[in-house]
Enzyme design. Structure first.
Site, mmCIF file in Angstrom:
data_model
loop_
_atom_site.group_PDB
_atom_site.id
_atom_site.type_symbol
_atom_site.label_atom_id
_atom_site.label_comp_id
_atom_site.label_asym_id
_atom_site.label_seq_id
_atom_site.Cartn_x
_atom_site.Cartn_y
_atom_site.Cartn_z
ATOM 1 N N ASP A 299 0.848 -1.176 0.000
ATOM 2 C CA ASP A 299 0.000 0.000 0.000
ATOM 3 C C ASP A 299 0.885 1.226 0.000
ATOM 4 O O ASP A 299 1.866 1.282 0.734
ATOM 5 C CB ASP A 299 -0.889 0.007 1.250
ATOM 6 C CG ASP A 299 -2.128 -0.818 1.019
ATOM 7 O OD1 ASP A 299 -2.618 -0.808 -0.125
ATOM 8 O OD2 ASP A 299 -2.584 -1.482 1.963
ATOM 9 N N ASP A 336 -7.903 24.186 9.736
ATOM 10 C CA ASP A 336 -7.938 22.870 9.079
ATOM 11 C C ASP A 336 -7.030 21.915 9.839
ATOM 12 O O ASP A 336 -5.811 22.021 9.795
ATOM 13 C CB ASP A 336 -7.469 23.054 7.631
ATOM 14 C CG ASP A 336 -7.547 21.759 6.850
ATOM 15 O OD1 ASP A 336 -7.813 20.711 7.471
ATOM 16 O OD2 ASP A 336 -7.334 21.802 5.627
ATOM 17 N N PHE A 369 -14.817 21.748 5.380
ATOM 18 C CA PHE A 369 -14.881 20.948 4.159
ATOM 19 C C PHE A 369 -16.156 20.116 4.181
ATOM 20 O O PHE A 369 -16.503 19.508 5.184
ATOM 21 C CB PHE A 369 -13.655 20.022 4.125
ATOM 22 C CG PHE A 369 -13.607 19.114 2.940
ATOM 23 C CD1 PHE A 369 -12.984 19.534 1.774
ATOM 24 C CD2 PHE A 369 -14.180 17.848 2.977
ATOM 25 C CE1 PHE A 369 -12.933 18.696 0.666
ATOM 26 C CE2 PHE A 369 -14.127 17.021 1.877
ATOM 27 C CZ PHE A 369 -13.506 17.451 0.723
ATOM 28 N N THR A 370 -16.906 20.128 3.090
ATOM 29 C CA THR A 370 -18.046 19.220 2.996
ATOM 30 C C THR A 370 -17.931 18.451 1.694
ATOM 31 O O THR A 370 -17.267 18.896 0.750
ATOM 32 C CB THR A 370 -19.400 19.962 2.999
ATOM 33 O OG1 THR A 370 -19.495 20.718 1.785
ATOM 34 C CG2 THR A 370 -19.538 20.874 4.187
ATOM 35 N N ALA A 371 -18.610 17.347 1.692
ATOM 36 C CA ALA A 371 -18.552 16.510 0.496
ATOM 37 C C ALA A 371 -19.224 17.206 -0.686
ATOM 38 O O ALA A 371 -18.902 16.926 -1.841
ATOM 39 C CB ALA A 371 -19.230 15.172 0.763
ATOM 40 N N GLN A 372 -20.174 18.095 -0.406
ATOM 41 C CA GLN A 372 -20.859 18.780 -1.516
ATOM 42 C C GLN A 372 -19.955 19.840 -2.152
ATOM 43 O O GLN A 372 -19.712 19.844 -3.345
ATOM 44 C CB GLN A 372 -22.158 19.457 -1.037
ATOM 45 C CG GLN A 372 -23.309 18.487 -0.830
ATOM 46 C CD GLN A 372 -23.188 17.751 0.498
ATOM 47 O OE1 GLN A 372 -22.814 18.364 1.501
ATOM 48 N NE2 GLN A 372 -23.493 16.469 0.491
ATOM 49 N N ARG A 374 -16.716 20.473 -1.436
ATOM 50 C CA ARG A 374 -15.328 20.002 -1.542
ATOM 51 C C ARG A 374 -14.346 21.168 -1.485
ATOM 52 O O ARG A 374 -13.357 21.216 -2.211
ATOM 53 C CB ARG A 374 -15.152 19.150 -2.807
ATOM 54 C CG ARG A 374 -15.922 17.830 -2.644
ATOM 55 C CD ARG A 374 -16.134 17.071 -3.912
ATOM 56 N NE ARG A 374 -14.880 16.792 -4.585
ATOM 57 C CZ ARG A 374 -14.703 17.003 -5.883
ATOM 58 N NH1 ARG A 374 -15.680 17.515 -6.606
ATOM 59 N NH2 ARG A 374 -13.566 16.709 -6.451
ATOM 60 N N SER A 376 -12.808 24.215 1.589
ATOM 61 C CA SER A 376 -12.875 24.738 2.950
ATOM 62 C C SER A 376 -12.287 26.143 2.904
ATOM 63 O O SER A 376 -11.727 26.552 1.883
ATOM 64 C CB SER A 376 -12.091 23.839 3.913
ATOM 65 O OG SER A 376 -10.728 23.836 3.536
ATOM 66 N N ASP A 514 -10.343 -5.516 2.303
ATOM 67 C CA ASP A 514 -9.091 -6.183 1.937
ATOM 68 C C ASP A 514 -9.181 -7.690 2.140
ATOM 69 O O ASP A 514 -8.328 -8.434 1.653
ATOM 70 C CB ASP A 514 -7.927 -5.677 2.811
ATOM 71 C CG ASP A 514 -7.459 -4.302 2.376
ATOM 72 O OD1 ASP A 514 -7.620 -3.991 1.187
ATOM 73 O OD2 ASP A 514 -6.956 -3.556 3.233
#
Lengths: 674, 572
Positions: A299, A336, A369-372, A374, A376, A514
């Site tokens: 990874d 942040d 930050f929001t997922a909508q 994206r 901040s 995994d």
């Protein structure tokens, strides 16, 4: 690498091993080891004949004693190897001590039951300073847990419901807060139980390669048995019959007692070395497979690169000064708390001397930050500062009638092409510049991969990044190949594909997704922090949850196999000198001309035979440290390794006994033993 | 070394080396049924044979089936030959006045087993035992058939190494037929013509009676010699038409025939290494085995020639130097027309290749010269070895070295991309155990029994032990050459050597085929830098050392009381 070096000869372990060596004389147990079983039978025969009387009692007695010592030394080697595991198991057993658990009944009431009564599916409540009674999955709660009983790591870890850190292990202790846990194992099947069984070697089964080697050793033993048994008729024909004592001595010297006596110790010690690296192998087979691995799936995050991306550079748009850009970048990131955000603040401070500011004095409004969105940022004194991914910011700008300037656009592309992640900073709907976030490759990884390549192992980096980014990091880290935008299915396909070509694949993993890949891989190392599903799918568990350790696992596997090969070669090479000691001793009485073969110049026929037998017994003891530690492993190609080991163990195996037997002969003749 | 010997040896090795590649390629094409130059001639005959025998050439066999056919074929051949031998007095070309040795049941069964296992151990003298019918239809035919069967097994073994994820090794009947039609028959035809040109007889006339210079009557045996002569070498059988075998002027009239016969023995087994390399797609692997063989071969040659040329030190003061007027050295039991050089070459070739066609009396070699020949036998006929069988002998013996070296590079052992696991190792050890078990046990029985000791009519002491050890080694190796000196036509020796010959033939082929079957089923592991290189110089050295060491460790006590003791006591 937290290598805990332990002394080989610990008095406590030695004491117990001596006692165990005697117990192991039980013929039923000896039968598992054909070579040493033959020695034991030989010892019994000579002992019986000893009491029948006859001439040369002193010589016969010494031979008999040394034959018994040979068996005991071999048993002692095995007991020594087991000893360290047993000591560790004792410590673990203390952690398993009976505790009282608070079981939550279906009606919501709790009852107190001993932990040994808990079944899979029960739900328990564990409060601060209580022991977790058994393995389980957290249903509710967040708590810091002391897992030192298992990992040896004293810093507490956070365990919480949901996600990849929801598994808890019986025998660990909740330090603060509480957890509601659904038990997942029945008594006797917990991780701790398995771990105790593993380190103790109670259920140790012979691995395929060990069985194969045992067949080889048994075959050689039979060949030498034939050579010695038929020698007597030849000797009688030649008018020089031999005593049983001498014949048994020759046999014991010829059969591969050195490796026969140390073989199981090597296997146990190999597993033990893994345990010392805080890796638990669920089977010895997995350790052998590790030596054969052709492809390592690593990874990216945590293994090849440091956990997170870091800000490396600010690129300002035309007409914007570097200071302006740095100022805005810093402001947008002050609140942040992500590692990326913090690295921006650090960069602003290091490169532009901007100190952290107390925003409480200002009317600061943080935009998380929001997922909508994206994005901040911060609204501060009429300034509207935003940072975010390129597409998010350009969408935000175009909504307000502006767009990304051409220069910013090209800076973004340059950064992306170099493998970095661009973050665009905008103030009052105007793009100020780009922050270059970069993956930091761990120090020394390139050398590591070069070594692996020299060993013929291909490294493949697995990452969720886009191919461009992945390629750049792969190049920087020096891995052979990469899998970008990897989904669990991609990983699985990659493993299957490699295996179809006949290759063996090793990987690490922690998440539930995994699990299928861990099960498919030939060596699957699950992180201890991972989910229960991942831990069950893999065939090894890394208690430190350090993915880089896969490389050490491979090395330990190789070392285990090399130690077996090296000591077998040594053992067989030894026979040359033993023949030169014993054959002239047998026949020089009748045919003095054969004394020409006595190239070591051993004093008398009796001292020659005795010296060979003593050497044969002592070499087992002398090689115990090597068997337990393993032969030194150096990352190099197979051709070079072969040359090296052939010199040391093949050529050395021929020379050492000539010297050793001669020395012993000098000592025992001076001491008047023969 | 004298110029003549040196030239002969260099030329011999050069010709063999030059022909390995083309012959290896030819064999590969023959057995993968791809076009060859002989197809126009042989294909129709092949089809006809399959039609008559109802063999479907496209049906493949597993290792077990292949081994079963091989054993079955050998047993039928044995019975057939036994019948011919027992009935020869009633069959054509039987001369009662010359064929005076009775083919008793024990001798006949010994001969039958001996020829159907390619051992061709001869407890009889050819000219006073075998009728021309027995020689031609019995022995000569078995030379072809048993030789071809051995080649078939060798080819099946190679397929096992080459194939992956396959349950089968080919079709025994097809391989047998092709070995005969494409390889042995044409080879024998060419060879026989060359021999006849050099003066080897090929007729069915009764023995000639001549009056010698001293006016005494002399019976000169003759017959269809050339036909048997070539195939006994090409098929690595070695049983001579006459008692004197390759020393007889009608079998081996000139140094050139000697040279050609030695080539006939070595060429096919040597070329099989190249066939192996081609079929597995790694020619270097084949070459490595070839050069290890050449090394061991050359060492033997140098030692034997050296010990023989040095001569017998008991002849104190006698001039044993080679010069233009004498060959010098130990010429006892050697033919003047071959000299030390030609005798040593033949002795080393035949002792290495499961071929008994000697041209000198090995019993009369110096003790150390004889020791080298004995060691060649004990090595397991893997230096070129028997036709087809030599190749698997080499690989099976190499497997022990591969196993240890494989471990020492930190991987579970593998060879040619296939893993050597417990099941494979069982076969390897069964193979390795067979020789010490049969050779040592039977030698031990012989030296401790009256029946065994009564065979020692000419020598006792260490030389006697060597003779008996040599006999069983030779029979197990399916070699058939004898150290002579041992009176072997007794019930005890006829039966025990027959048993040992069968063990040497089937007791080795079965585990080898089983091993090949296991390899065929495996999937290839691709090689990498971490894989043991089995085509490198260091592996070659390791292989050579381990072959010698394993043999030495198994037989050292016996050798010490035989040739080594003889050398120490008598200095010869």
């Amino acid at each position: 690498m937290a290598k805990k070096k332990k002394a080989i000869w610990e008095w406590k372990i030695v004491g117990r091993a001596i006692w165990d060596a005697l117990l192991k004389l039980n013929p039923h147990k000896m039968m598992g080891n054909p070579v040493m079983f033959v020695v034991e039978i030989g010892s019994v025969i000579t002992t019986a004949l000893l009491f029948k009387g006859g001439s040369a009692f002193k010589f016969n007695l010494q031979i008999t004693l040394w034959l018994w010592f040979t068996v005991l030394f071999a048993n002692f080697a095995e007991a020594m190897a087991e000893g360290r595991g047993k000591a560790q198991a004792d410590t673990l057993r203390k952690a398993r001590a009976e505790t009282i658990a608070n079981r939550i009944l279906p009606d919501g009431k709790t009852e107190q039951v001993p932990s040994s009564k808990l079944r899979s599916g029960d739900v328990v409540m564990v409060s601060a300073s209580e022991f977790i009674p058994s393995d389980g999955e957290i249903l509710e709660g967040v708590a810091s847990v002391d897992e030192s009983a298992i990992t040896g790591e004293s810093a507490p870890v956070i365990r919480e419901a949901g996600g990849d850190r929801s598994a808890v292990t019986g025998g660990t202790r909740v330090l603060s807060d509480w957890l509601k846990i659904k038990i997942t194992s029945n008594p006797g099947e917990t991780f701790l139980d398995r771990m105790i069984a593993l380190v103790e070697g109670a259920e140790r089964q012979k691995t395929p390669n060990e069985i194969a080697l045992n067949i080889l050793l048994a075959g050689l033993t039979i060949i030498f048995l034939l050579a010695v048994v038929t020698l007597q008729p030849f000797a009688i024909y030649s008018g020089s019959p031999q005593t049983v004592f001498v014949l048994v001595s020759l046999l014991v010297c010829l059969i591969p007692t050195t490796i026969g006596g140390l073989l199981s110790a090597i296997g146990i010690a190999g597993m033990d070395r893994l345990v010392q690296h805080n890796v638990l192998a669920m089977s010895g087979r997995a350790v052998e497979a590790a030596g054969d691995v052709n492809t390592l799936l690593l990874d990216k995050t945590g293994t090849i690169t440091l956990g997170n991306r870091q800000a490396a550079e600010f690129v300002s748009a035309p007409g914007i000064t570097a200071a302006q850009m740095a100022d805005a970048a810093q402001l947008s990131s002050l609140a942040d708390e992500t590692p990326e955000g913090r690295s921006i603040v650090v960069l602003a401070k290091e490169r532009y001397g901007l100190r952290g500011r107390d925003l409480a004095a200002h009317e600061a409004q943080f935009i998380p930050f929001t997922a909508q969105t994206r994005m901040s940022g911060v609204n501060l004194d009429g300034r509207e500062i935003r940072k975010g991914a390129v597409d998010a910011i350009s969408k935000y700008l175009s909504e307000h009638g502006t767009g990304l300037p051409k220069e910013v656009q090209s800076a973004v592309e340059t950064i992306a092409r170099s493998g970095g992640t661009p973050l665009v900073v905008a103030e009052n709907r105007r793009a100020l510049g780009v922050i270059h976030l970069k993956d930091i490759v761990k120090g020394g990884m390139k050398d590591r991969f070069d070594q692996l390549r020299a060993m013929g192992i291909k490294t493949v980096m697995i990452t969720g990044d886009n191919p461009l980014t992945a390629a750049a990091i792969a190049r920087e880290a020096g891995v052979d190949d990469f899998l970008a935008e990897a989904t669990p299915k991609d990983k699985m396909d990659l493993i299957r594909n490699e295996q179809k070509q006949g290759k063996l694949v090793a990987m690490t993993g922690d998440g539930t997704n995994d699990a299928p890949a861990l099960a498919q891989a030939d060596v699957g190392v699950a992180m201890n922090t991972g989910t229960q599903a991942a831990k069950e799918a893999g065939n090894m568990v890394d208690l430190d949850s350090n993915p880089t350790k896969l490389i050490e696992v491979v090395e330990i596997g190789k070392q285990l196999l090399m130690t077996r090969g090296a000591l077998t070669t040594f053992s067989i090479s030894n026979d040359v000198a033993k023949y030169f000691a014993i054959i002239p001793a047998m026949f020089a009485g009748t045919f003095p001309v054969l004394n020409a073969l006595n190239i070591m110049g051993l004093q008398t026929p009796q001292s020659a035979v005795l010296s060979a037998v003593i050497f044969n017994a002592l070499i087992i003891i002398a090689l115990i440290p090597l068997a337990l530690r393993g032969v030194k492993y150096r990352p190099m190609g197979a051709a070079a390794l072969l040359r090296r080991n052939l010199w040391i163990y093949g050529f050395g195996g021929i020379v050492v006994p000539f010297v050793g037997i001669k020395l012993i002969d000098m000592v025992i003749t001076r001491a008047g033993m023969a | 070394m004298d110029l003549y010997s040196a030239l002969q040896y260099v030329l011999f090795l050069a010709i063999v080396t030059a022909l390995v590649r083309p012959l290896g390629g030819y064999l590969e094409r023959v057995f993968s049924r791809t076009p060859t130059v002989l197809d126009r001639l042989c294909l129709p005959i092949e089809r006809l044979i399959y039609r008559i025998t109802a063999v479907d050439p496209n049906v493949e066999m597993t290792g077990t089936q292949y081994a079963t056919c091989f054993v079955f074929f050998g047993l039928v051949g044995t019975l057939l030959l036994y019948a011919i031998l027992r009935l020869q007095a009633f069959l054509p070309w039987f001369f009662p006045e010359y064929h005076t040795t009775q083919l008793s049941p024990d001798l006949a069964s010994n001969v039958a087993i001996s020829f159907s296992t390619t051992t061709t151990w001869q407890a009889y003298g050819g000219e006073n035992t075998m009728s021309y019918f027995s020689q031609m239809v019995g022995l000569c035919a078995q030379n072809f058939l048993a030789g071809a069967a051995g080649l078939a097994v060798g080819v099946a073994f190679i397929r096992g190494l080459a194939r992956q994820c396959s349950g089968t090794l080919g079709n025994f009947w097809v391989d047998l037929t092709r070995a005969l039609l494409w390889v042995l028959l044409p080879g024998a035809l060419i060879g026989a013509i060359l021999l006849v040109w050099q003066g080897v007889p090929m007729n069915f006339r009764p023995y000639a009676v001549a009056t010698s210079v001293e006016h005494s009557q002399q019976v000169i045996a003759q017959g269809p010699v050339a036909a048997l002569e070539i195939i006994k070498n090409l098929g690595t059988n070695g049983g001579g038409f006459f008692n004197a075998n390759g020393a007889h002027p009608y079998e081996n009239p000139t140094p050139l025939t000697n040279f050609l016969e030695m080539l006939a023995i070595v060429l096919l087994p040597a070329a099989l290494t190249n066939t192996l390399g081609r079929m597995i797609g790694q020619p270097r692997q084949g070459w490595l085995l070839y050069w290890v063989m050449i090394f061991l071969f050359s060492m033997g040659l140098i030692f034997v020639r050296h010990f023989e040329q040095r001569g017998n030190p008991q002849f104190g003061g006698v001039d044993l130097q080679s010069s233009s007027s004498q060959s010098g050295g130990n010429m006892e039991g050697k033919e003047v027309r071959f000299g030390i050089g030609g005798s040593a070459l033949t002795a080393v070739v035949t002792s290495n290749t499961a071929t008994g066609s000697t041209n000198s009396m090995h019993d009369s070699f110096t003790s150390l010269g004889g020791l080298v020949l004995l060691v060649n036998l004990l090595l397991g006929e893997l230096v070129f070895g028997g036709l087809g069988t030599g190749l698997y002998s080499m690989v099976m013996a190499a497997a022990i070295a591969v196993f240890l070296a494989g471990l020492m590079v930190g991987r579970t052992p593998e060879y040619l991309g296939k893993k050597i696991g417990p099941a494979e190792n069982k076969m390897i050890m069964l193979y390795a155990l067979a020789a010490p078990f049969f050779v040592l046990s039977f030698t031990a029985v012989a030296v401790s029994s009256k029946a065994g000791l009564s065979g020692l009519t000419t020598n006792t002491g260490p030389h006697g032990l060597t003779e008996i050890l040599f006999a069983y080694s030779s029979c197990f190796a399916n070699n058939g050459q004898s150290f002579a000196g041992l009176s072997a036509n007794t019930v005890f020796y006829n039966l025990t050597t027959a048993l040992v010959m069968m063990a040497g033939r089937f007791g080795l082929a079965i585990p080898a085929l089983a091993f090949a079957g296991m390899f065929a089923r495996q999937k290839n592991t691709p090689s990498s830098l971490g894989t043991l290189p089995t085509d490198s110089l260091s592996f070659g050295i390791l292989l050579t050392i381990s072959l010698i060491t394993v043999t030495a460790l198994s037989y050292l006590p016996a050798l010490a009381l035989g040739p080594v003791l003889e050398r120490s006591v008598f200095g010869t």
